[in-house]
Write an enzyme that holds these catalytic residues in place. Structure first.
Site, PDB file in Angstrom:
ATOM      1  N   LYS A 120       0.840  -1.214   0.000  1.00 12.59           N
ATOM      2  CA  LYS A 120       0.000   0.000   0.000  1.00 12.59           C
ATOM      3  C   LYS A 120       0.869   1.257   0.000  1.00 12.59           C
ATOM      4  CE  LYS A 120      -1.780   1.529   4.090  1.00 12.59           C
ATOM      5  NZ  LYS A 120      -1.467   2.933   4.432  1.00 12.59           N
ATOM      6  N   ASN A 121       1.859   1.302   0.902  1.00 15.28           N
ATOM      7  CA  ASN A 121       2.611   2.541   1.078  1.00 15.28           C
ATOM      8  C   ASN A 121       3.627   2.799  -0.034  1.00 15.28           C
ATOM      9  OD1 ASN A 121       1.095   3.087   3.271  1.00 15.28           O
ATOM     10  ND2 ASN A 121       2.668   2.560   4.797  1.00 15.28           N
ATOM     11  N   CYS A 145      -5.100  12.948  13.079  1.00 15.99           N
ATOM     12  CA  CYS A 145      -5.431  11.571  12.764  1.00 15.99           C
ATOM     13  C   CYS A 145      -5.235  10.725  14.013  1.00 15.99           C
ATOM     14  CB  CYS A 145      -4.615  11.050  11.581  1.00 15.99           C
ATOM     15  SG  CYS A 145      -3.060  10.368  12.019  1.00 15.99           S
ATOM     16  N   ARG A 166       0.723  14.619  13.596  1.00 11.62           N
ATOM     17  CA  ARG A 166       1.235  14.532  12.233  1.00 11.62           C
ATOM     18  C   ARG A 166       1.191  15.854  11.454  1.00 11.62           C
ATOM     19  NH1 ARG A 166      -0.998   9.044   9.660  1.00 11.62           N
ATOM     20  NH2 ARG A 166       0.928   9.041   8.514  1.00 11.62           N
ATOM     21  N   ASP A 197       4.978   0.655  11.898  1.00 11.74           N
ATOM     22  CA  ASP A 197       3.783  -0.011  11.362  1.00 11.74           C
ATOM     23  C   ASP A 197       3.701  -1.486  11.763  1.00 11.74           C
ATOM     24  OD1 ASP A 197       3.038   2.351  10.226  1.00 11.74           O
ATOM     25  OD2 ASP A 197       3.592   1.825   8.174  1.00 11.74           O
ATOM     26  N   ARG A 215      -8.496  -0.943   4.565  1.00 11.70           N
ATOM     27  CA  ARG A 215      -7.620   0.106   4.025  1.00 11.70           C
ATOM     28  C   ARG A 215      -6.254  -0.467   3.651  1.00 11.70           C
ATOM     29  NH1 ARG A 215      -6.486   4.549   7.831  1.00 11.70           N
ATOM     30  NH2 ARG A 215      -5.183   5.009   6.044  1.00 11.70           N
TER      31      ARG A 215
END
Ligand code: EPZ
Length: 430
Positions: free
Chosen positions: A22-23, A126, A131, A317, A409
């Site tokens: 994803k990233n 968030c 952030r 993560d 997600r």
């Protein structure tokens, strides 16, 4: 709202295919804004965040098509997608879209570099921390952008139609700001040197993509990245790297439940520090031709202390998932989070499963227990949610994980991949 129901206690055995990251996919998709040619991305994961970014790019005028070989591109599987930003119809990224996904703020770099202007909503807060975007703004100003923050929007313009190369030393390592400045500098006039840049594999994937499009970038993957600006970029065909966070998550699941699983397509070099830690907990990890084989038979889980930090250190993560694993270790471990100040939402939910965790500032002290017991749980971010899934797989009895949209997600076909290895896991709709 969908839920995931898990009946824990089974060992995992079999093969789990690892999806595109994803990233990595998100910045590569955003790079399509830099050219009027087609950028073809292979191995794009089918995830809610990817779909959301397709909508955001569509708002700027980017067309996309899923191409070729239908039989390999079933619904829900990684795909090859063509992106074409021939006509940028709007250089504004509105609040309604940017507030849904923080990474959409990153369009500011390519829009400004190619169109000379961009108006992008500030992303807002968030779940995992404040952030801020100060490094993006400072870096773009160093490249000659004129910036104004007005009614929640960053309004950016170039002085003479083009950004100008310069030297920027990041005061703090930022993945997103490195992506954005690398994209912006690719079309700037002259040379840019980025110091203390992020070294994550996703940065290297983006640099490879930009170079395939005609950019001149050296040093991606090291703290110093040099970019010779070019007048225009062309199309290219680029493959999204395998997801190292998905890889680490399933490796920790096996380390927790026991069993023997091949993570097909995984690349050990993308998460070596995490793999080393998993080995210290007592699992066996072997790189194979297919990917990575993870095994734990019989032996207990040893406690290991971990501190998150930018790549190549242990990734934030994977912090929540590792905490899940440590809840069943034979002793105490200390897990310190240095990247985001509020990334411990999973602590209270793991406690609902019977975990013993105390927080002291940015450190969680986890006192391993012999057994977890299933319970209804929920989480407010993606990685926290998946930590509850892996804890649920190892817990006795039934766990229901609510707010499944967080998992959607970032984890492609999660239930299917885990049930294929013997887990009792299903999605309950409604
Ligand atoms: C990326 O976020 C990832 N997101 C995150 O993954 C990941 O946790 C993070 O990098 C760290 O590895 C994507 O790639 C889409 P940062 P990013 O800028 O780029 C501070 C997931 O679960 N900072 O490297 O937003 C910031 O607050 C997600 O997939 C500033 O202070 O992270 C943080 O403390 C969540 N000012 C630190 O730097 C700035 O201008 C690192 O953030 C920018 C960042």
């Amino acid at each position: 709202m969908d839920r995931i129901r898990i009946v824990g206690g089974n060992e995992l055995a079999g093969t789990i295919p690892i999806s595109g990251a994803k990233n990595a996919a998100l910045p590569l998709m955003i790079a399509s804004l830099l050219t009027d040619d087609t950028l073809t991305l292979e191995n794009v994961p089918h995830l809610a965040d990817v779909e959301q970014l397709i909508r955001i790019l569509g708002n700027h005028g980017v067309d996309y098509s899923v191409n070729g070989r239908r039989e390999k591109q079933q619904e829900g599987y990684s795909r090859t997608i063509n992106f074409s930003a021939r006509n940028i119809v709007d250089t504004t990224a509105p609040y309604e879209l940017v507030s849904k996904m923080r990474a959409s703020f990153w369009v500011i770099g390519p829009l400004l570099a190619r169109m000379g202007e961009a108006k992008v909503s500030l992303p807002g807060g968030c779940a995992i921390g404040t952030r801020p975007v100060d490094l993006f703004l400072e870096g773009l100003q160093v490249l000659g952008a004129e910036l104004d923050v007005d009614t929640g929007y960053v309004v950016a313009k170039t002085k003479n139609g083009r950004l100008v190369g310069n030297r920027y030393v990041f005061p703090k390592v930022s993945v997103g700001a490195t992506h954005v400045l690398m994209m912006a500098a690719s079309l700037a006039k002259g040379e840019t040197v980025l110091e203390n840049a992020a070294r994550e594999p996703e940065i290297v994937n983006l640099a490879e993509c930009l170079n395939a499009m005609g950019a001149k970038i050296h040093g991606a993957g090291t703290p110093t990245i040099t970019i010779q600006g070019v007048e225009a970029l062309s199309g290219a065909r680029v493959r999204v790297i395998p997801d190292r966070i998905e890889t680490g998550t399933y490796a920790m699941a096996v380390a927790m439940t026991g069993g023997d699983v091949v993570l097909e397509g995984a690349r050990p070099d993308l998460l070596q520090s995490a793999l080393d830690i998993i080995v210290e907990t007592g699992a066996e990890i072997t790189p194979t031709n297919e990917g990575i084989r993870v095994k734990r038979n019989g032996a207990g889980i040893s406690p290991v202390d971990v501190t998150t930090a930018p790549f190549p250190a242990f990734p934030t993560d994977l912090q929540a998932q590792f905490m899940g694993l440590m809840t069943m270790a034979n002793g105490k471990s200390r897990i310190t989070e240095t990247i985001f100040e509020n990334r411990f939402m999973h602590v209270q939910e793991l406690a609902r499963l019977g975990a013993h965790i105390t927080l002291s500032g940015q450190t969680a002290i986890v006192d391993g227990v012999a057994k977890l017991k299933g319970a209804p749980v929920m989480a407010t971010d993606l990685r926290a949610s998946v930590s509850l899934v892996i804890a649920g797989l190892a817990a006795e009895g039934e766990t229901t994980v609510n707010r499944v949209y967080h998992l959607d997600r970032g984890f492609e076909r999660l239930e299917e991949k885990l049930s294929g290895c013997g887990a009792v896991i299903e999605r309950i709709s409604g």
